[in-house]
Design an enzyme around this catalytic site. Structure first.
Site, PDB file in Angstrom:
ATOM      1  CD  GLU A  43      -2.642  -1.155   2.604  1.00 39.79           C
ATOM      2  OE1 GLU A  43      -3.508  -0.269   2.782  1.00 39.79           O
ATOM      3  OE2 GLU A  43      -2.377  -2.027   3.455  1.00 39.79           O
ATOM      4  NE  ARG A 269       3.911  -7.911  11.508  1.00 40.73           N
ATOM      5  CZ  ARG A 269       3.332  -6.707  11.517  1.00 40.73           C
ATOM      6  NH1 ARG A 269       2.025  -6.608  11.707  1.00 40.73           N
ATOM      7  NH2 ARG A 269       4.030  -5.627  11.323  1.00 40.73           N
ATOM      8  CE  LYS A 279       2.661   0.405   5.119  1.00 43.53           C
ATOM      9  NZ  LYS A 279       2.415   0.465   3.657  1.00 43.53           N
TER      10      LYS A 279
END
Length: 583
Positions: A43, A269, A279
Site C-alpha cells: 500500500e 510476519r 507503518k
C-alpha cells in the site's frame, strides 16, 4: 519411478519450506496449467521497512525458483493516506534490494472501473446493499466475538433501490460517510469479516493517479483478492493477520468470477526486537519529528537501512536465515546486525579513523618528516591490495586508548608503557600535558625506529595495538554514531498506557564533529561502506548537508553479540551430545 522431465520446475529445489512445498504439490498436480504467478502488493501509504523485505524476497524468490512471474502491484484504494512519494520510494527500494518486475507493474486503481462493475453485479445478484447506518451504529449492529450481529434495517432494500442509491453515491450526491455499500453475507458468522463487510465508501478525495474521477473507493478487502484474480495470480502469499480475511476474499471471487481463484497462503510476519514495524507508528515518529524522516538511519525502513550502510546482500541473507514459518515470533535484531557485519567483513576496505582525538607528539621522530607505510585494505580479500598511510611526528590516537591511572588489566597507553601503532612502530609514553581543567591534552612519546611495520627485532612483545592518524595529512569529518532507536526489546507493547515513544533510546544518536581520518577516506563515495579499524563499519552519508567535511554514519559496531550467542549455544549442544548414551 517415472523419470523426471528436464523442464520440471521443481528440479533443483532441495531444502523447501511449507510454501515451496505447496507450490511443488500444485505443479505436480498440474494446477494452474503449471503456472507460478506471485505478487508483492504494498500500500503506498508509507515507506517500506525490513518486514516488507521478507515479503519481497519471498514473493520474487518463489517466482525465480519456479520459473514464474512476480508482479509489483500498488494497492492504492485509500487516497487520503497515499502519495506519489511513497510509490516512487517503493520502486526504488525493491530495485535496490535486487529485484525487477519488468513490465509487470500494476495498481489496484487500474481496476477501479472493473471493481465498480463487480459491485453492481453483486447488487444485481441480491448480494450487496446500500446501508445508511453511521459508523458507530454499524459497529453496534456488528456484534462481537461473543454475540452475533444484527441485520441492518436497510439490508432488505430492493435491487432497484440499491442500484439507484449506489449510482447516486458514484455521482457524488451524498456526503462522506453518509452511505456505504455492504456485501450481504451472514451477520451471525463466527468470522467477523463475514458480517456484511463494507465494500465501498464515499470519499471526496483526489487520488494520486485517477484525480477526481471517483468519489467512491473500494475497500481493501474487496479490491485485494479480486485484483489477484484479475491478474491471474496463482499463489497469493500474505502474512498471518490476513488468515481470517481469506474466506471473504474467496467469497467475493466465488460470487463474481470462475471457481479458479488465487490460493492464499499465510506466513508469519517479521517481528524484530528493539524495533517497531507498524507503518502507523513509523509515520508517527516522522510526523512528530522524533526522527529526521522516513530515511532516518535509526529506522527499520529500507531507505533508512540503505542510508546507514546496510547492503542489499546482507538483508537478503538475513531474510534467508530467518526462514518462512507459520507462527509469529520475535527475531533478535542482533541477527540482522550479524548479517551486515558478515557481508561487510568480506568486502569493506579497512581504514584508520580517530573519533575522539588525543594528540601524541613523538619527540625523537624527525620534525617535518612524513613517512609512507604499507597498510592492508582487507585481510579477508587479498585482491583488494594495499595502500600507503602517511606517518609523522605528531599523530592522533583515541582518547579512550590512554589512561593516566591505569588499572592492572588496562593494556593500552599510560605513562611508562609501550604499545604498537598499527602498521607503524612501537611507541612509549614518557609524559603528559594537561590544561587548566586537569584534562590531558597531549601525550609525549618516543618511538623505536627498529620496529617499523609493527614488529620488534629483539622479540619483545606488547599487549596492545592502537590505530592512529597523522596530524599533517588528517582530514576532518563528522561522524554520527547510530544505536538502536528504542531501549525496550518490545517497544510496541504499550503497557500501563505508556506510549511506545516513551521508550526511545536517548543515546540512539551521538554526533562527533571533529574526527580525524586518514587522507584516503577523502575519496570514498557516498553510500560506500568501509571499516574504521577497531571501531566498526561506517558509510558516507548520502544526504549530508555539510559542505566543508564528509559525514559518516556508523552502520554497526564490530562487537557481534549474535555470533557469541550462537557459539555459546553450539558449545552447549556439543556438551549435551557428549552426555547422551550411545544407542
Amino acid at each position: 519411478m517415472k523419470e523426471q522431465k528436464s523442464d520440471d520446475k521443481t528440479a533443483g529445489v532441495a531444502k523447501v519450506h511449507f510454501i515451496q512445498q505447496r507450490i511443488i504439490d500444485d505443479l505436480k498436480a498440474a494446477k494452474n496449467d503449471g503456472r507460478v504467478h506471485t505478487r508483492f502488493p504494498p500500500e503506498p501509504n508509507g515507506y517500506l521497512h525490513i518486514g516488507h523485505a521478507k515479503s519481497i524476497c519471498l514473493n520474487f524468490g518463489l517466482a525465480k525458483t519456479f520459473a514464474g512471474v512476480c508482479n509489483l502491484r500498488f494497492d492504492d484504494t485509500n487516497p487520503s493516506k497515499e502519495e506519489v512519494e511513497y510509490v516512487n520510494s517503493i520502486r526504488e527500494d525493491v530495485r535496490w534490494l535486487g529485484f525487477d518486475w519488468g513490465e509487470n507493474e500494476f495498481f489496484a486503481s487500474d481496476y477501479f472501473a472493473k471493481l465498480h462493475d463487480y459491485a453492481v453485479q453483486l447488487i444485481e445478484q441480491g448480494q450487496a446493499y446500500v446501508c445508511d447506518l453511521s459508523p458507530s451504529e454499524t459497529r453496534e449492529y456488528r456484534g462481537n466475538l461473543q454475540e452475533p450481529g444484527r441485520n441492518s434495517p436497510f439490508r432488505e432494500r430492493s435491487v432497484t433501490e440499491n442500484l439507484d442509491l449506489f449510482a447516486r453515491m458514484r455521482a457524488g450526491d451524498f456526503a462522506d460517510g453518509a452511505r456505504v455499500l455492504r456485501a450481504k453475507i451472514d451477520m451471525t458468522s463466527g468470522n467477523m469479516n463475514m458480517r456484511d463487510p463494507v465494500i465501498y465508501r464515499i470519499a471526496n478525495v483526489v487520488h494520486h493517479r485517477t484525480g477526481d474521477t471517483w468519489c467512491i473507493y473500494p475497500m481493501y478487502d474487496f479490491a485485494h483478492g479480486l485484483s489477484d484474480a484479475i491478474e491471474g495470480i496463482t499463489h497469493s502469499v500474505c502474512t498471518l493477520e490476513f488468515q481470517d480475511h481469506r474466506p471473504l476474499y474467496d467469497w467475493f471471487i466465488e460470487q463474481l468470477l470462475t471457481p479458479s481463484q488465487p490460493q492464499q497462503i499465510e506466513f508469519s510476519r517479521l517481528n524484530l526486537s528493539y524495533t517497531v514495524m507498524s507503518k502507523r507508528k513509523l509515520k508517527q515518529l516522522v510526523d512528530e519529528n522524533l526522527v529526521s524522516g522516513w530515511d532516518d538511519p535509526r529506522l527499520p525502513t529500507l531507505s533508512g537501512l540503505r542510508r546507514r550502510g546496510f547492503s542489499p546482500e546482507s538483508i537478503r541473507n538475513f531474510c534467508e536465515r530467518i526462514g518462512v514459518a507459520k507462527r509469529n515470533s520475535m527475531v533478535d535484531v542482533a541477527l540482522l546486525e550479524h548479517s551486515v557485519r558478515e557481508d561487510l567483513n568480506r568486502r569493506a576496505a579497512r581504514y584508520m579513523a580517530v573519533l575522539n582525538p588525543l594528540k601524541v607528539v613523538i619527540e625523537n621522530y624527525p620534525e617535518g618528516q612524513i613517512e609512507e607505510l604499507d597498510a592492508i585494505n582487507n585481510p579477508e580479500d587479498e585482491s583488494m591490495g594495499k595502500r600507503k598511510v602517511p606517518f609523522s611526528r605528531v599523530i592522533y590516537v583515541e582518547r579512550d586508548d590512554f589512561m593516566e591511572d591505569a588499572p592492572k588489566k588496562f593494556y593500552r597507553l599510560t605513562v611508562g608503557r609501550e604499545v604498537r601503532l598499527r602498521y607503524a612502530y612501537y611507541i612509549r609514553c614518557e609524559r603528559i600535558e594537561k590544561d587548566e581543567n586537569g584534562e590531558v591534552t597531549t601525550l609525549y612519546c618516543t618511538y623505536d625506529p627498529a620496529t617499523r611495520g609493527g614488529t620488534s627485532p629483539d622479540g619483545r612483545k606488547v599487549k596492545s595495538t592502537l590505530h592512529w592518524v597523522a596530524e599533517k595529512t588528517a582530514i576532518s569529518a563528522e561522524v554520527r554514531l547510530y544505536d538502536r532507536l528504542f531501549s525496550d526489546p518490545d517497544p510496541a507493547a504499550e503497557k500501563d498506557g505508556e506510549s511506545f515513544t516513551a521508550k526511545i533510546n536517548p543515546d540512539s544518536l551521538t554526533v562527533l564533529d571533529d574526527c580525524k581520518l586518514e587522507p584516503a577516506l577523502a575519496d570514498v563515495a557516498a553510500g560506500r561502506a568501509v571499516q574504521f579499524e577497531r571501531l566498526g563499519y561506517f558509510t558516507v552519508d548520502s544526504k549530508a548537508n555539510s559542505s566543508d567535511k564528509q559525514v559518516f554514519n556508523r552502520t554497526v559496531t564490530l562487537r557481534d553479540n549474535w555470533a557469541k550467542k550462537s557459539a555459546k549455544q553450539q558449545n552447549k549442544n556439543k556438551s549435551r551430545d557428549k552426555r547422551r548414551p550411545e544407542c
